[in-house]
Scaffold this motif. Structure first.
Motif, mmCIF file in Angstrom:
data_model
loop_
_atom_site.group_PDB
_atom_site.id
_atom_site.type_symbol
_atom_site.label_atom_id
_atom_site.label_comp_id
_atom_site.label_asym_id
_atom_site.label_seq_id
_atom_site.Cartn_x
_atom_site.Cartn_y
_atom_site.Cartn_z
ATOM 1 N N MET A 1 0.824 -1.206 0.000
ATOM 2 C CA MET A 1 0.000 0.000 0.000
ATOM 3 C C MET A 1 0.863 1.263 0.000
ATOM 4 S SD MET A 1 -2.990 -1.038 -0.384
ATOM 5 C CE MET A 1 -3.829 0.501 -0.214
ATOM 6 N N GLU A 2 1.918 1.271 0.800
ATOM 7 C CA GLU A 2 2.809 2.434 0.836
ATOM 8 C C GLU A 2 3.476 2.652 -0.521
ATOM 9 O OE1 GLU A 2 5.508 1.905 4.109
ATOM 10 O OE2 GLU A 2 3.924 2.189 5.595
ATOM 11 N N ALA A 3 3.903 1.577 -1.159
ATOM 12 C CA ALA A 3 4.539 1.688 -2.475
ATOM 13 C C ALA A 3 3.551 2.205 -3.517
ATOM 14 C CB ALA A 3 5.117 0.339 -2.898
ATOM 15 N N LEU A 4 2.334 1.674 -3.514
ATOM 16 C CA LEU A 4 1.323 2.134 -4.470
ATOM 17 C C LEU A 4 0.999 3.610 -4.273
ATOM 18 C CD1 LEU A 4 -1.169 -0.879 -4.511
ATOM 19 C CD2 LEU A 4 0.293 -0.115 -6.382
ATOM 20 N N ILE A 5 0.790 4.003 -3.036
ATOM 21 C CA ILE A 5 0.437 5.391 -2.736
ATOM 22 C C ILE A 5 1.584 6.333 -3.093
ATOM 23 C CG2 ILE A 5 -0.035 7.008 -0.834
ATOM 24 C CD1 ILE A 5 -2.457 5.355 -1.690
ATOM 25 N N ASN A 6 2.799 6.011 -2.667
ATOM 26 C CA ASN A 6 3.936 6.895 -2.922
ATOM 27 C C ASN A 6 4.254 7.019 -4.410
ATOM 28 O OD1 ASN A 6 4.284 7.509 -0.204
ATOM 29 N ND2 ASN A 6 5.663 5.797 0.124
ATOM 30 N N ASN A 7 4.196 5.901 -5.126
ATOM 31 C CA ASN A 7 4.486 5.958 -6.556
ATOM 32 C C ASN A 7 3.359 6.637 -7.326
ATOM 33 O OD1 ASN A 7 7.167 4.689 -7.076
ATOM 34 N ND2 ASN A 7 6.220 3.096 -5.836
ATOM 35 N N SER A 8 2.123 6.478 -6.881
ATOM 36 C CA SER A 8 1.010 7.198 -7.502
ATOM 37 C C SER A 8 1.184 8.699 -7.312
ATOM 38 C CB SER A 8 -0.325 6.761 -6.898
ATOM 39 O OG SER A 8 -0.560 5.405 -7.164
ATOM 40 N N GLN A 9 1.569 9.081 -6.116
ATOM 41 C CA GLN A 9 1.774 10.495 -5.835
ATOM 42 C C GLN A 9 2.904 11.063 -6.701
ATOM 43 O OE1 GLN A 9 2.860 11.495 -1.774
ATOM 44 N NE2 GLN A 9 1.728 13.402 -1.961
ATOM 45 N N GLN A 10 3.991 10.334 -6.844
ATOM 46 C CA GLN A 10 5.090 10.785 -7.696
ATOM 47 C C GLN A 10 4.636 10.941 -9.146
ATOM 48 O OE1 GLN A 10 8.288 8.012 -7.132
ATOM 49 N NE2 GLN A 10 8.814 8.795 -5.113
ATOM 50 N N PHE A 11 3.850 9.987 -9.649
ATOM 51 C CA PHE A 11 3.359 10.038 -11.016
ATOM 52 C C PHE A 11 2.514 11.292 -11.248
ATOM 53 C CE2 PHE A 11 -0.132 9.044 -13.982
ATOM 54 C CZ PHE A 11 0.602 8.823 -15.142
ATOM 55 N N ASP B 1 2.423 13.998 -9.399
ATOM 56 C CA ASP B 1 3.267 15.177 -9.205
ATOM 57 C C ASP B 1 3.973 15.549 -10.505
ATOM 58 O OD1 ASP B 1 2.935 16.095 -6.592
ATOM 59 O OD2 ASP B 1 4.406 14.691 -5.774
ATOM 60 N N ILE B 2 4.466 14.549 -11.225
ATOM 61 C CA ILE B 2 5.126 14.806 -12.508
ATOM 62 C C ILE B 2 4.137 15.414 -13.499
ATOM 63 C CG2 ILE B 2 6.140 13.679 -14.541
ATOM 64 C CD1 ILE B 2 7.517 11.737 -12.545
ATOM 65 N N LEU B 3 2.937 14.819 -13.585
ATOM 66 C CA LEU B 3 1.931 15.356 -14.507
ATOM 67 C C LEU B 3 1.579 16.797 -14.177
ATOM 68 C CD1 LEU B 3 -0.570 12.368 -14.877
ATOM 69 C CD2 LEU B 3 1.262 13.042 -16.429
ATOM 70 N N LEU B 4 1.424 17.079 -12.901
ATOM 71 C CA LEU B 4 0.988 18.401 -12.465
ATOM 72 C C LEU B 4 2.109 19.434 -12.519
ATOM 73 C CD1 LEU B 4 -1.446 19.951 -11.202
ATOM 74 C CD2 LEU B 4 -0.488 19.368 -8.987
ATOM 75 N N LEU C 1 0.090 19.834 -16.274
ATOM 76 C CA LEU C 1 -1.261 19.349 -16.554
ATOM 77 C C LEU C 1 -2.108 19.537 -15.301
ATOM 78 C CD1 LEU C 1 -0.300 16.086 -18.477
ATOM 79 C CD2 LEU C 1 -1.007 18.279 -19.453
ATOM 80 N N LYS C 2 -2.737 20.675 -15.176
ATOM 81 C CA LYS C 2 -3.455 21.076 -13.961
ATOM 82 C C LYS C 2 -4.699 20.235 -13.675
ATOM 83 C CE LYS C 2 -0.577 24.308 -13.063
ATOM 84 N NZ LYS C 2 0.449 24.069 -12.079
ATOM 85 N N ASN C 3 -5.132 19.429 -14.630
ATOM 86 C CA ASN C 3 -6.335 18.614 -14.423
ATOM 87 C C ASN C 3 -6.134 17.518 -13.382
ATOM 88 O OD1 ASN C 3 -7.633 20.088 -16.381
ATOM 89 N ND2 ASN C 3 -7.279 18.607 -18.004
ATOM 90 N N TYR C 4 -4.930 17.329 -12.873
ATOM 91 C CA TYR C 4 -4.659 16.228 -11.949
ATOM 92 C C TYR C 4 -4.541 16.669 -10.491
ATOM 93 C CZ TYR C 4 -4.160 13.560 -16.171
ATOM 94 O OH TYR C 4 -4.427 12.956 -17.367
ATOM 95 N N GLU C 5 -4.934 17.894 -10.189
ATOM 96 C CA GLU C 5 -4.900 18.368 -8.803
ATOM 97 C C GLU C 5 -5.832 17.534 -7.924
ATOM 98 O OE1 GLU C 5 -5.859 22.478 -9.306
ATOM 99 O OE2 GLU C 5 -3.758 23.034 -9.621
#
Length: 84
Positions: free
Chosen positions: A40-50, A52-55, A60-64
């Motif tokens: 769960m920690e890996a999924l959450i942290n890597n999702s957040q990094q992904f 963050d890169i988009l935003l 790409l402001k649509n990912y806030e």
């Protein structure tokens, strides 16, 4: 149990609760049993990094909203972890 397809691929991913805080992760016919908290920690942290890169890097402001949801999930998991 959760089942979904790997993004843009016809590969099935299955997450199934196993014994004593373990999750069985099956991707296309290969399986691995992992610690629930670590996964769960890996999924959450890597999702957040992904997102963050988009935003922040790709502007790409649509990912806030997705980042706000990830923060809410992190708080929920943190609170759940402290109640055990």
């Amino acid at each position: 149990m959760a089942t979904f397809y790997y993004p843009s691929q016809p590969i099935v991913v299955i997450l199934k609760k196993d014994v004593s805080r373990k999750i069985k992760l099956t991707i296309d016919e290969d399986s691995l049993v992992v610690n629930e908290q670590v996964l769960m920690e890996a999924l959450i942290n890597n999702s957040q990094q992904f997102f963050d890169i988009l935003l922040n890097q790709l502007k790409l402001k649509n990912y806030e909203h997705e980042l706000a949801q990830i923060e809410a999930i992190k708080r929920c998991l943190l609170n759940k972890g402290h109640s055990n």
